[in-house]
Structures are given as C-alpha cells and as structure tokens.
Design a protein around this motif. Structure first.
Motif, PDB file in Angstrom:
ATOM      1  N   UNK A  49       0.863  -1.185   0.000  1.00 17.64           N
ATOM      2  CA  UNK A  49       0.000   0.000   0.000  1.00 17.64           C
ATOM      3  C   UNK A  49       0.894   1.227   0.000  1.00 17.64           C
ATOM      4  N   UNK A  50       0.509   2.217  -0.769  1.00  9.82           N
ATOM      5  CA  UNK A  50       1.248   3.473  -0.818  1.00  9.82           C
ATOM      6  C   UNK A  50       0.224   4.600  -0.826  1.00  9.82           C
ATOM      7  N   UNK A  51       0.694   5.827  -0.742  1.00 10.15           N
ATOM      8  CA  UNK A  51      -0.219   6.972  -0.771  1.00 10.15           C
ATOM      9  C   UNK A  51      -1.077   6.884  -2.022  1.00 10.15           C
ATOM     10  N   UNK A  52      -2.385   7.052  -1.847  1.00  7.10           N
ATOM     11  CA  UNK A  52      -3.319   6.971  -2.956  1.00  7.10           C
ATOM     12  C   UNK A  52      -4.037   5.641  -3.047  1.00  7.10           C
ATOM     13  N   UNK A  53      -3.563   4.608  -2.343  1.00  2.41           N
ATOM     14  CA  UNK A  53      -4.248   3.313  -2.340  1.00  2.41           C
ATOM     15  C   UNK A  53      -5.616   3.486  -1.715  1.00  2.41           C
ATOM     16  N   UNK A  54      -6.635   2.912  -2.354  1.00  2.00           N
ATOM     17  CA  UNK A  54      -8.004   3.023  -1.859  1.00  2.00           C
ATOM     18  C   UNK A  54      -8.452   1.685  -1.304  1.00  2.00           C
ATOM     19  N   UNK A  55      -9.033   1.701  -0.115  1.00  2.00           N
ATOM     20  CA  UNK A  55      -9.553   0.498   0.527  1.00  2.00           C
ATOM     21  C   UNK A  55     -11.069   0.519   0.469  1.00  2.00           C
ATOM     22  N   UNK A  56     -11.642  -0.488  -0.136  1.00  3.85           N
ATOM     23  CA  UNK A  56     -13.096  -0.630  -0.203  1.00  3.85           C
ATOM     24  C   UNK A  56     -13.547  -1.538   0.940  1.00  3.85           C
ATOM     25  N   UNK A  57     -14.865  -1.655   1.134  1.00  2.00           N
ATOM     26  CA  UNK A  57     -15.404  -2.585   2.126  1.00  2.00           C
ATOM     27  C   UNK A  57     -14.830  -3.969   1.867  1.00  2.00           C
ATOM     28  N   UNK A  58     -14.489  -4.686   2.932  1.00  2.00           N
ATOM     29  CA  UNK A  58     -13.958  -6.030   2.796  1.00  2.00           C
ATOM     30  C   UNK A  58     -12.457  -6.082   2.596  1.00  2.00           C
ATOM     31  N   UNK A  59     -11.788  -4.933   2.637  1.00  2.00           N
ATOM     32  CA  UNK A  59     -10.330  -4.900   2.510  1.00  2.00           C
ATOM     33  C   UNK A  59      -9.722  -4.425   3.832  1.00  2.00           C
ATOM     34  N   UNK A  60      -8.474  -4.779   4.047  1.00  2.00           N
ATOM     35  CA  UNK A  60      -7.799  -4.406   5.284  1.00  2.00           C
ATOM     36  C   UNK A  60      -6.458  -3.752   4.965  1.00  2.00           C
ATOM     37  N   UNK A  61      -5.907  -3.083   5.967  1.00  4.12           N
ATOM     38  CA  UNK A  61      -4.570  -2.498   5.887  1.00  4.12           C
ATOM     39  C   UNK A  61      -3.777  -3.060   7.059  1.00  4.12           C
ATOM     40  N   UNK A  62      -2.523  -3.419   6.794  1.00  2.75           N
ATOM     41  CA  UNK A  62      -1.671  -4.012   7.824  1.00  2.75           C
ATOM     42  C   UNK A  62      -0.311  -3.325   7.783  1.00  2.75           C
TER      43      UNK A  62
END
Length: 185
Positions: A49-62
C-alpha cells in the motif's frame, strides 16, 4: 424508441458514475512508511500500500514492524496506524475493526457516529480525537479532545471524557485512568 434511448442514457449514466460513487466511499491511504500492505478478507493475496491506495469494504490495511500509515476515511475522519496494526474499515457501517495494534483517530464534528470495534469493546465516537490499542485480548481506549466516547463492554456502557483512558482485559473489570493531555500531546 424514446423509452429505449432514455433507458440507454440512464444505463450509461449509472455505469459512468458508479466508479465515482465507489471512489467517494473508500478509505484512502495518505501516507505509508516502511512495510504497509493491503488485501481482501476473501483472499490471501496482499499488495503493498502506498499513498493513494483506496480500501473498499472487505479490505484491510496491515502495518509491519517500524511501520506506520495514515488513512482518510469516507467520513473525512483521519486515522493513523502504528506498527504491527491490522485495520479494517466498513464504509457502509462507518466502522473501524481494530484487530491488533494502535490507532490514533480524529473524527470531525459532523454529527455522524463512527464505531471502533475490537474483539471485546465497541466505542461510539462523535467529534473526537483519541486513540485505541489492542494487544492480545486487552483493549485500551483514550480521549484527547472532543466529546465523551461511549464504550460498550458486555452490554454495559462506560463513558470516557477528555484525559481519561479505559483499559479492559476479559475476565477483569474495566479500569479507568486519568492522564495529562498536554504532556501526552
């Protein structure tokens, strides 16, 4: 003939505007330092993930060791993730699912409630800045500024105000602590 043309125009409009609606409903990564990945809860695939990455429902960030990230949520809330954090955001419910790690959140005073959910505690946040930490089964929530936060633990509500921290470990009663906000900041 006119109905068919209007139907086609409507279909073109809906197809054309759908990505814009979806884009507005995502959480956007505004900063990623060191090892930050994202993926879907339905698959095992992860991507940097980098600046500008979009997370929709059902996605996570770690975030990994010595890593951090910042997100702007669809509600205009800003959330910063510390190292070793696993974070999921539901746009539909305006809900953060904090599975592990530490977050700092800033929820604007727009009247819409945002929920922070952990395995044992749910926090209702409106117009506040605070932090939450999950380590194993223990949970720590604190308020830096804004309105009181209502925490629900086992069906019982607790309210913390500015300068207060609630610590909860399953099997023990919740503990309340005070802290000096100016020293903390």
């Amino acid at each position: 003939m006119i109905k068919r043309v209007l139907g086609q125009l409507l279909a073109i409009f809906v197809v054309g505007i759908s990505p814009l609606i979806a884009a507005d409903s995502a959480a956007t990564v505004t900063e990623a330092v060191n090892q930050v990945t994202h993926g879907s809860l339905q698959t095992a695939d992860t991507h940097p993930a980098k600046a500008g990455t979009r997370l929709q429902d059902g996605e996570y960030l770690k975030t990994g060791v010595k890593s951090r990230a910042e997100l702007e949520l669809a509600s205009q809330s800003i959330t910063r993730l510390g190292a070793n954090t696993i974070f999921n955001y539901s746009v539909a419910n305006n809900e953060i699912d904090l599975q592990a790690g530490t977050i700092l959140f800033s929820k604007p005073k727009d009247g819409k409630q945002m929920n922070i959910k952990t395995a044992s505690v749910t926090a209702a946040v409106v117009g506040s800045t605070g932090f939450a930490q999950v380590h194993g089964l223990s949970c720590l929530l604190g308020l830096i500024e804004g309105h009181g936060i209502t925490l629900t633990i086992g069906g019982v509500n607790y309210i913390i105000t500015v300068g207060e921290i609630l610590k909860f470990t399953p099997g023990a009663p919740p503990q309340m602590y005070s802290f000096n906000v100016s020293l903390f900041v």
